[in-house]
Design a protein around this motif. Structure first.
Motif, short mmCIF file in Angstrom:
data_model
loop_
_atom_site.label_atom_id
_atom_site.label_comp_id
_atom_site.label_asym_id
_atom_site.label_seq_id
_atom_site.Cartn_x
_atom_site.Cartn_y
_atom_site.Cartn_z
N LYS B 263 0.78 -1.22 0.12
CA LYS B 263 0.07 -0.05 -0.01
C LYS B 263 0.97 1.33 -0.04
O LYS B 263 0.53 2.17 -0.56
N ASP B 264 2.01 1.17 0.79
CA ASP B 264 2.82 2.34 0.67
C ASP B 264 3.39 2.72 -0.48
O ASP B 264 3.47 3.66 -1.00
N LYS B 266 2.18 1.63 -3.48
CA LYS B 266 0.97 2.29 -4.30
C LYS B 266 0.65 3.66 -4.07
O LYS B 266 0.44 4.30 -4.86
N ASP B 267 0.70 4.03 -2.72
CA ASP B 267 0.23 5.37 -2.62
C ASP B 267 1.26 6.53 -2.98
O ASP B 267 1.04 7.74 -3.28
N SER B 268 2.78 5.99 -2.88
CA SER B 268 3.84 6.96 -3.11
C SER B 268 4.20 7.00 -4.55
O SER B 268 4.83 7.89 -5.04
N THR B 269 3.84 5.96 -5.42
CA THR B 269 4.40 6.01 -6.74
C THR B 269 3.88 7.25 -7.47
O THR B 269 4.72 7.87 -8.13
N GLU B 301 1.67 18.14 -3.80
CA GLU B 301 1.37 16.76 -3.42
C GLU B 301 0.15 17.23 -2.28
O GLU B 301 -0.91 16.69 -2.45
N SER B 305 -3.86 16.24 -3.30
CA SER B 305 -4.33 14.80 -2.27
C SER B 305 -5.67 15.14 -2.16
O SER B 305 -6.36 15.96 -1.96
N THR B 307 -6.61 13.57 0.46
CA THR B 307 -6.78 13.64 2.18
C THR B 307 -5.71 14.63 2.62
O THR B 307 -4.68 14.12 3.24
N LYS B 310 -4.21 14.63 6.01
CA LYS B 310 -3.18 13.71 6.50
C LYS B 310 -1.46 14.13 6.59
O LYS B 310 -0.83 13.71 7.18
N ALA B 315 2.05 11.13 6.40
CA ALA B 315 1.48 10.67 5.12
C ALA B 315 2.80 10.43 4.19
O ALA B 315 3.72 10.97 4.21
N GLN B 317 3.15 10.19 1.11
CA GLN B 317 3.39 10.88 0.05
C GLN B 317 4.27 12.27 0.66
O GLN B 317 5.07 12.71 -0.36
#
Lengths: 166, 521
Positions: B263-264, B266-269, B301, B305, B307, B310, B315, B317
């Motif tokens: 998940k990390d 996927k979130d950061s790509t 970012e 975003s 959210t 966060k 976060a 990102q």
């Protein structure tokens, strides 16, 4: 390094019409440096026809700095700004002394002596120093430098005092 | 296209160059040693080692480690310096994440979310994402340099003195506009740097200028001396003010579980991608480069975003984007240096200093006459990034332990190390004293909220600017309008003027300060 403008309530010795003492003093100092540079380069030759003399560029930058310094001073007078930051004497004093001692002893006394002494002097720069620990670390660091610079990096540094080599 | 590949091929050939080592104890058998890769590796390691020490920024690290490259051949020295540079940057991110003390302005924003992640026991993934993001950004930037290198060099060769002068003016204006803080004060610092660069003998007439008959000043103020004073000593003195130990809240949990979750990743790509693009563009522009890139990437970012609340609470990102951006920018900022010979920021100015010590004058000629040097360095950037990824992550434990070294022991060591370094440049004790004096000057500058970085930039560009100004005016027979009548020069000057006007306009000032505001709350 931008988070320093201290908001510490230093006793203001500035007259009331100076609203940003930090910029005011800063600008004045720049003007001082500019004037000094202009004086120092006053003996140099200026423009010869349309080619630059040795003194042309220094004078150009000198006048430019004079103007900018004046502008910074003006900002200090006209706009509300930071107060003068609090200066500490202990750190600057002992670090400067350590550097000075290194510079003066490196030639006659060699690197080992110079490094160790100036390590100990600079350690006086803070009240937190614990001496036994400092002595041990200082000795280790000196030994490390004595191996690193002349041997690993091949720099021509004299390790021992001159009188011991002869 | 073929050019790019052959150039990169040449570069990697230089980096992977094997030197046969025939030690006596093996009885004539020889072992091939990849010397340049080893140098890059050592540079990255030592750079991280010093960069990780809290309160020591990238510029200070590079300045301090400059002397250890003196004994090497030019190619090796530059490759090692590039390694040191990336190592220092990565070290800065590590301190931001683990102790909330950004070693340099470029990683200030990383500390916002990185430290929060560390507090939640996720220091491992934060560090890993920072490294992965940096590596990806590094790959993209390396290709970009290879693509842009040749055409920009051709352009540079078409430049006359007038164009060069205008370009430098533009570069300095960019540096002011993209930097943090007051525009006026930054310009004042540049001019002070220009003035300081005038000390020494005049190139054309040989007349001694402002040297006061001090023999050590006859060749001018040493660049390494000033840099080490302003960044090394001044930082030490300033850090002593705050009493070293006071606000170091080191994350005490063990750094475990280095790998980020799916998940990390996927979130950061997307954050890494956006950060890389933004960073690459901002890095090419002369000026703040890495610093503005990281701030801008963080702001972007947060804006895109879903959210935004966060951000600031851990976060991922918020770590990925600025780290990718500042690495991309750090790398693309080599483009103006290598192609035009103009350092866009203080670290690159140090690189110029190092090149000059090795007898290389950076500029388009270097690209043509010593391609192995330039392309070797570019290839080594990529290798350097790879090193950081595969070496530094497993070593995180060591870096954490280094962070526990108390400042009371660290600062005398730095004083000694810097002193020996400066002394070894010319074997001149006077240089050490000068550096000490500049340390006090730097302390004063910090106290008055003047940035020392533009000063350094001015100092490097000073002689170049004077020379080109002189030549341009000699060619035009004293006619100052030459800067406006030659089309290329006129365009550059127009951009510079427009930028300056924009920078002082209140609306844009506000936008610019908005980008930097993240660091304050």
């Amino acid at each position: 390094m931008n988070d320093m403008p201290s908001h510490a309530p230093v006793e203001s010795i500035m007259p009331k019409w100076v609203r940003g003492p930090q910029d005011f003093i800063g600008g004045l100092a720049l003007m001082g440096i500019a004037l000094f540079a202009l004086w120092a380069s006053s003996d140099l030759q200026g423009m010869r026809g349309f080619s630059f003399g040795a003194g042309t560029a220094p004078r150009m930058f000198g006048f430019l700095l004079l103007g900018l310094g004046a502008a910074v001073t003006l900002v200090g007078i006209l706009t509300e700004g930071a107060h003068l930051a609090r200066y500490h004497w202990r750190g600057p004093l002992f670090v400067s002394l350590a550097i000075l001692s290194f510079a003066l002893t490196i030639r006659p006394m060699g690197m080992i002596f110079a490094a160790m002494t100036s390590f100990l002097i600079s350690a006086c720069g803070t009240a937190e120093t614990r001496w036994i620990e400092t002595l041990i670390v200082g000795a280790c660091l000196t030994a490390f430098c004595a191996l690193l610079f002349p041997y690993a990096l091949g720099l021509p540094l004299q390790l021992l005092p001159t009188f011991m080599i002869r | 296209m073929g050019d790019i590949f052959s150039n990169l091929g040449l570069g990697f050939g230089v980096v992977f160059n094997l030197v046969q080592w025939t030690p006596a104890f093996l009885g004539g058998a020889s072992i091939p040693i990849p010397v340049n890769i080893l140098l890059c590796l050592i540079g990255a390691l030592v750079g991280t080692l010093v960069g990780v020490l809290p309160g020591i920024g990238t510029i200070a690290t590079v300045a301090m480690l400059l002397p250890i490259t003196f004994g090497l051949p030019p190619v090796g020295a530059l490759i090692m310096l590039a390694g040191i540079y990336y190592g220092a940057q990565y070290g800065g991110s590590t301190t931001s994440i683990l102790v909330n003390i950004p070693g340099e302005a470029g990683s200030v924003v990383t500390a916002l979310d990185g430290f929060q992640m560390a507090k939640q026991g996720r220091a491992g993934p934060a560090l890993a994402i920072a490294a992965i993001g940096s590596f990806f950004a590094g790959c993209v930037a390396t290709v970009l340099i290879a693509v842009l290198g040749a055409p920009l060099t051709k352009l540079a060769l078409a430049f006359g003195p007038a164009e060069y002068f205008s370009l430098m003016v533009l570069g300095l204006i960019f540096a002011v506009v993209l930097a943090k803080g007051s525009v006026l004060k930054a310009i004042a610092m540049i001019v002070l740097g220009l003035l300081l660069s005038m000390v020494g003998s005049d190139i054309e007439t040989g007349a001694s200028r402002m040297a006061f008959n001090i023999p050590e000043l006859a060749d001018g103020l040493g660049f390494a001396t000033v840099a080490m004073g302003l960044f090394g000593f001044a930082e030490i003195i300033r850090n002593l003010d705050t009493g070293g130990e006071s606000d170091r809240e080191l994350v005490q949990q063990k750094v475990s579980g280095l790998m980020p979750t799916a998940k990390d990743l996927k979130d950061s790509t997307p954050a890494i991608l956006r950060g890389t693009v933004l960073g690459s563009i901002l890095g090419i522009l002369p000026g703040g480069g890495a610093v503005i890139a990281s701030f801008a990437a963080y702001t972007l970012e947060k804006k895109v975003s879903k959210t935004p609340q966060k951000f600031g609470r851990g976060a991922i990102q918020g770590v990925a984007a600025p780290e990718s951006a500042n690495n991309a920018a750090a790398q693309t900022s080599f483009i103006p240096l290598l192609t035009l010979g103009i350092p866009p920021n203080a670290v690159m100015a140090l690189m110029v200093g190092a090149m000059t010590i090795h007898g290389i004058v950076p500029g388009p000629q270097v690209m043509q006459k010593q391609p192995e040097l330039v392309w070797g360095m570019i290839a080594s950037m990529w290798v350097g990034n790879l090193m950081l990824l595969i070496i530094n992550l497993p070593l995180v434990g060591i870096w954490v332990r280094l962070l526990r070294v108390p400042y009371r022991l660290m600062f005398p060591s730095i004083v000694i190390f810097c002193s020996i370094g400066i002394y070894s440049v010319n074997n001149a004790p006077v240089d050490v004293i000068l550096a000490g004096a500049f340390g006090l000057v730097g302390y004063w500058l910090i106290k008055h909220d003047f940035e020392p970085a533009p000063l350094l930039l001015g100092m490097v560009l000073g002689p170049l600017m004077e020379e080109n100004l002189r030549r341009a005016l000699l060619i035009s027979r004293g006619d100052w309008s030459v800067f406006l009548t030659r089309p290329l020069s006129a365009v550059l000057m127009a951009i510079a003027a427009a930028l300056l006007v924009l920078a002082v306009l209140p609306t844009l000032r506000k936008k610019r300060d908005e980008v930097f505001v993240e660091s304050e709350n």
